[in-house]
Scaffold this active site. Sequence first.
Site, PDB file in Angstrom:
ATOM      1  N   CYS A  60       0.973  -1.381   0.038  1.00  0.00           N
ATOM      2  CA  CYS A  60      -0.047   0.103   0.007  1.00  0.00           C
ATOM      3  C   CYS A  60       0.969   1.308  -0.056  1.00  0.00           C
ATOM      4  O   CYS A  60       2.129   1.203   0.471  1.00  0.00           O
ATOM      5  CB  CYS A  60      -0.960  -0.010   1.265  1.00  0.00           C
ATOM      6  SG  CYS A  60      -2.036  -1.504   1.677  1.00  0.00           S
TER       7      CYS A  60
ATOM      8  N   ARG B   2       4.642   0.650  -6.188  1.00  0.00           N
ATOM      9  CA  ARG B   2       4.717  -0.171  -4.971  1.00  0.00           C
ATOM     10  C   ARG B   2       3.943  -1.487  -5.166  1.00  0.00           C
ATOM     11  O   ARG B   2       4.016  -2.573  -4.281  1.00  0.00           O
ATOM     12  CB  ARG B   2       4.431   0.740  -3.721  1.00  0.00           C
ATOM     13  CG  ARG B   2       5.312   1.729  -3.366  1.00  0.00           C
ATOM     14  CD  ARG B   2       4.561   2.434  -2.509  1.00  0.00           C
ATOM     15  NE  ARG B   2       4.514   2.131  -0.979  1.00  0.00           N
ATOM     16  CZ  ARG B   2       5.366   1.828   0.091  1.00  0.00           C
ATOM     17  NH1 ARG B   2       6.715   2.313  -0.143  1.00  0.00           N
ATOM     18  NH2 ARG B   2       5.138   1.388   1.246  1.00  0.00           N
TER      19      ARG B   2
ATOM     20  N   TRP C 142      -2.894  -2.540  -1.541  1.00  0.00           N
ATOM     21  CA  TRP C 142      -2.486  -4.070  -2.153  1.00  0.00           C
ATOM     22  C   TRP C 142      -3.290  -4.685  -1.080  1.00  0.00           C
ATOM     23  O   TRP C 142      -2.837  -4.833   0.314  1.00  0.00           O
ATOM     24  CB  TRP C 142      -0.858  -4.115  -1.921  1.00  0.00           C
ATOM     25  CG  TRP C 142      -0.197  -5.002  -2.484  1.00  0.00           C
ATOM     26  CD1 TRP C 142      -0.129  -5.457  -3.578  1.00  0.00           C
ATOM     27  CD2 TRP C 142       0.357  -6.303  -1.738  1.00  0.00           C
ATOM     28  NE1 TRP C 142       0.673  -6.348  -3.925  1.00  0.00           N
ATOM     29  CE2 TRP C 142       0.747  -7.257  -2.578  1.00  0.00           C
ATOM     30  CE3 TRP C 142       0.268  -6.539  -0.418  1.00  0.00           C
ATOM     31  CZ2 TRP C 142       1.492  -8.338  -2.444  1.00  0.00           C
ATOM     32  CZ3 TRP C 142       0.699  -7.843  -0.041  1.00  0.00           C
ATOM     33  CH2 TRP C 142       1.626  -8.860  -0.972  1.00  0.00           C
TER      34      TRP C 142
ATOM     35  N   ASN D  23      -1.407   1.689   6.111  1.00  0.00           N
ATOM     36  CA  ASN D  23      -0.675   0.724   5.586  1.00  0.00           C
ATOM     37  C   ASN D  23      -0.408  -0.304   6.721  1.00  0.00           C
ATOM     38  O   ASN D  23      -0.233   0.162   7.672  1.00  0.00           O
ATOM     39  CB  ASN D  23       0.700   1.044   5.258  1.00  0.00           C
ATOM     40  CG  ASN D  23       0.592   2.141   3.791  1.00  0.00           C
ATOM     41  OD1 ASN D  23      -0.562   2.085   3.279  1.00  0.00           O
ATOM     42  ND2 ASN D  23       1.586   2.635   3.443  1.00  0.00           N
ATOM     43  N   GLY D  24      -0.144  -1.599   6.441  1.00  0.00           N
ATOM     44  CA  GLY D  24       0.237  -2.606   7.407  1.00  0.00           C
ATOM     45  C   GLY D  24      -0.780  -3.647   7.638  1.00  0.00           C
ATOM     46  O   GLY D  24      -1.739  -3.737   7.038  1.00  0.00           O
TER      47      GLY D  24
ATOM     48  N   GLU E 225      18.903 -15.663  -9.213  1.00  0.00           N
ATOM     49  CA  GLU E 225      18.546 -14.221  -9.600  1.00  0.00           C
ATOM     50  C   GLU E 225      17.757 -14.351 -10.938  1.00  0.00           C
ATOM     51  O   GLU E 225      16.844 -13.754 -11.268  1.00  0.00           O
ATOM     52  CB  GLU E 225      19.568 -13.341  -9.342  1.00  0.00           C
ATOM     53  CG  GLU E 225      19.202 -11.697  -9.803  1.00  0.00           C
ATOM     54  CD  GLU E 225      18.213 -11.230  -9.044  1.00  0.00           C
ATOM     55  OE1 GLU E 225      17.392 -11.824  -8.030  1.00  0.00           O
ATOM     56  OE2 GLU E 225      17.353 -10.133  -9.468  1.00  0.00           O
TER      57      GLU E 225
ATOM     58  N   LYS F 133      13.880 -13.272 -11.707  1.00  0.00           N
ATOM     59  CA  LYS F 133      13.543 -12.323 -12.196  1.00  0.00           C
ATOM     60  C   LYS F 133      12.503 -12.660 -13.503  1.00  0.00           C
ATOM     61  O   LYS F 133      11.522 -12.012 -13.917  1.00  0.00           O
ATOM     62  CB  LYS F 133      14.871 -11.635 -13.079  1.00  0.00           C
ATOM     63  CG  LYS F 133      14.695 -10.134 -13.228  1.00  0.00           C
ATOM     64  CD  LYS F 133      15.189  -9.394 -12.082  1.00  0.00           C
ATOM     65  CE  LYS F 133      14.503  -9.429 -11.027  1.00  0.00           C
ATOM     66  NZ  LYS F 133      15.262  -8.887  -9.762  1.00  0.00           N
TER      67      LYS F 133
ATOM     68  N   GLU G  99       9.281 -13.642 -11.970  1.00  0.00           N
ATOM     69  CA  GLU G  99       8.360 -12.726 -11.761  1.00  0.00           C
ATOM     70  C   GLU G  99       7.831 -11.561 -12.636  1.00  0.00           C
ATOM     71  O   GLU G  99       6.640 -11.318 -12.619  1.00  0.00           O
ATOM     72  CB  GLU G  99       9.637 -11.699 -11.001  1.00  0.00           C
ATOM     73  CG  GLU G  99       9.138 -10.823 -10.213  1.00  0.00           C
ATOM     74  CD  GLU G  99      10.209  -9.798  -9.732  1.00  0.00           C
ATOM     75  OE1 GLU G  99      11.580  -9.950  -9.914  1.00  0.00           O
ATOM     76  OE2 GLU G  99      10.052  -9.010  -8.628  1.00  0.00           O
TER      77      GLU G  99
ATOM     78  N   HIS H 144      20.615 -34.511  -8.547  1.00  0.00           N
ATOM     79  CA  HIS H 144      19.721 -35.100  -7.326  1.00  0.00           C
ATOM     80  C   HIS H 144      18.376 -34.822  -7.239  1.00  0.00           C
ATOM     81  O   HIS H 144      17.738 -34.870  -6.211  1.00  0.00           O
ATOM     82  CB  HIS H 144      20.577 -34.226  -6.183  1.00  0.00           C
ATOM     83  CG  HIS H 144      21.862 -34.546  -5.797  1.00  0.00           C
ATOM     84  ND1 HIS H 144      22.407 -35.649  -5.688  1.00  0.00           N
ATOM     85  CD2 HIS H 144      23.102 -33.922  -6.217  1.00  0.00           C
ATOM     86  CE1 HIS H 144      23.870 -35.910  -5.715  1.00  0.00           C
ATOM     87  NE2 HIS H 144      24.081 -34.506  -6.105  1.00  0.00           N
TER      88      HIS H 144
ATOM     89  N   LYS I 136       6.536  -3.459  -4.693  1.00  0.00           N
ATOM     90  CA  LYS I 136       7.962  -3.221  -4.611  1.00  0.00           C
ATOM     91  C   LYS I 136       8.734  -3.094  -3.100  1.00  0.00           C
ATOM     92  O   LYS I 136       9.760  -3.756  -2.751  1.00  0.00           O
ATOM     93  CB  LYS I 136       8.207  -1.665  -5.157  1.00  0.00           C
ATOM     94  CG  LYS I 136       9.632  -1.153  -5.037  1.00  0.00           C
ATOM     95  CD  LYS I 136      10.403  -2.006  -5.986  1.00  0.00           C
ATOM     96  CE  LYS I 136      12.016  -1.331  -6.255  1.00  0.00           C
ATOM     97  NZ  LYS I 136      12.616  -2.443  -6.926  1.00  0.00           N
TER      98      LYS I 136
HETATM   99  O1  M6R Z   1      13.726  -3.863  -0.359  1.00  0.00           O
HETATM  100  P1  M6R Z   1      14.258  -5.254  -0.400  1.00  0.00           P
HETATM  101  O2  M6R Z   1      15.631  -5.345  -1.176  1.00  0.00           O
HETATM  102  O3  M6R Z   1      14.439  -5.679   1.030  1.00  0.00           O
HETATM  103  O4  M6R Z   1      13.165  -6.303  -0.942  1.00  0.00           O
HETATM  104  C1  M6R Z   1      13.274  -7.816  -0.969  1.00  0.00           C
HETATM  105  C2  M6R Z   1      12.522  -8.326  -1.854  1.00  0.00           C
HETATM  106  O5  M6R Z   1      11.290  -8.177  -1.889  1.00  0.00           O
HETATM  107  C3  M6R Z   1      12.825  -7.879  -3.393  1.00  0.00           C
HETATM  108  O6  M6R Z   1      14.185  -8.266  -3.454  1.00  0.00           O
HETATM  109  C4  M6R Z   1      12.250  -8.572  -4.490  1.00  0.00           C
HETATM  110  O7  M6R Z   1      12.636 -10.056  -4.395  1.00  0.00           O
HETATM  111  C5  M6R Z   1      12.394  -8.083  -5.643  1.00  0.00           C
HETATM  112  N1  M6R Z   1      11.569  -7.156  -6.029  1.00  0.00           N
HETATM  113  C6  M6R Z   1      12.536  -8.891  -6.832  1.00  0.00           C
HETATM  114  O8  M6R Z   1      12.855  -8.447  -8.221  1.00  0.00           O
END
Ligand code: M6R
Length: 603
Positions: free
Chosen positions: A2, A28, A76, A102-103, A476, A480, A483, A499, A598
Amino acid sequence: MCGIIGCIGHDDETVDVLLNGLSNLEYRGYDSAGIALKQDGIDIRKREGELDELRRSVRRDSDSLAGSFGIGHTRWSTHGPPSDENSHPHSDSLGRVAVVHNGIIENYQAIRDELRSEGIPFTSDTDSEVVPHLIARNLEQGADAEEAVRAAVDRLEGSYALAVIVQGTDKIFATRSDSPLVLGIGDGACYLASDVPAFLDYTRDVVYLDDDEFVTLTEDDWSITDLNGDPVRKTVQTVDWTAEETGKSGYDHFMLKEIFEQPTSLRQCLSGRVDELDRRITVEELDDLGEPDVVQFVACGTSYHAALYGAELLRDAGINARAYLASEYATSPAPVSPETLVVGVTQSGETADTLSALREARNRGADTLALTNVVGSTAARECKHVLYIRAGPEIGVAATKTFSSQLVSLNLLVEHITGRAQVDQSREFLSALRDLPNDLQHVLDESNAREIVDEYADKDAYFFIGRGLNYPVALEGALKFKEITYEHAEGFAAGELKHGPLALVTENTPVFAVVTGDGEQARKTLGNIKEVEARGAPVIVVTDGESEAERYADHVLEIPSVHERTAPMLANVQLQLVSYYMAEQLSRAIDKPRNLAKSVTVE
Ligand code: M6R
């Protein structure tokens, strides 16, 4: 997650400032949006879906919507699905109070039951709606607006950033607990937001709020008190991000812009920290960091992959180091001593799981360090030490440039911890760091990732493998890819394939293998490539050409031959481009992938 915006002092432009703020918070992640304006009464508009839905609804009544101040929210969903009713702002039954939150309010069910037993009707499924009803009940019992808000906040357990307006009071009230909130101080106007980009078009002067601080904004003043009402002295800081930096600069997506910004952001990260003439690395922020016996990294998602890389660098240097998923560490922490350094790797500095893990470590007596991008973020303020990665604002939900800056910053941290920073750095490593931005530019200029993805769209799944420092890059690459393309992708340590995961490998599962150098790890990865090739899988290697990997590949994504510690960063950029172009081909919402946010401020 949010987003909150609030503004006071813009008079007729209030609606535009609120909508602009919400638009700047879109990155976000959200599924509905709304605003509340102070007019004669309080006017609330809220809509499920994109911000344009809200804009249309507001535009229909633009003449009548000219409040002198207001609050806004992008939601959100956590409690209750996306809907107009569940969107914020929430109000009490007589419309005297508007609240954005938020929260997560953990004790909302008990409060809701209590209020309902008194005949108070609820119109949403949210935890947040208890707040305006509590405030309204306090007003009915004779409290003034500020007392009513404070007494309501007193009842809440959990995490919250709240902004409140109350009919008959020309003020915005706000407070926070475990959820970010920042104040913007403009010329004749004040702002509130969950993140600075929301009001960056109007001011760069900010005050970061801490937990349990209570803000009162009026048209020409602001004050911060603690929960008892005693004044709290705060410093106004000027952020160095500009509104231009948070725009798309002609790119189709923030993600692509941020991928191409990497040479610049790495230069920023290294600037003034690497002295080739004196063969030194100097990171002033780390001056009072001791010499830890053990280093534990805590992080989530992309930042966790960076942490795996950092831990391996330290282990290679003979230091006991390990990376932990912050969400696990928070409830099952590793043993620590005062000689343990716990490093929270977090772009935003606001990730609830990472903050929770850091607090756990601190409470058990460990030294803590935040490796973060956001100056003044909660992690930066709560940890004893902080190392800024200086990547500049990252808007795309998919982390790209911040991952690269994390890897570089981890190199600086490792040199500092191992005591090699100040004396006789290896020339080879220093020149690798110096050349990194140009090498990365070369990869961006020459990449054939776009052509390759054409051949591999519409497969069953996509696998990514690597060993050593390339293992986090494989993880990673897969994160990506899944995602932003919504295709099934997994990253594996190359040696683990046999394995179990090998059972999934077919001619319909392309395997991206990251192979750099020509050492033992590269040789062993070649063996793993042969294993998948024998099962008919198409193989795409990301390589510097030092090994024979190209011989076994259907396609090659080339990187220059560089230092073993910087090669993984270049390989990662090729995989970023693969994900981006595949997602583009599949017409995905690249900057705002479904279900993702985000900054993840709930555990
Ligand atoms: O702000 P942060 O680095 O703590 O966020 C952690 C994850 O939520 C963040 O790295 C997330 O996996 C990425 N946005 C993915 O691309």
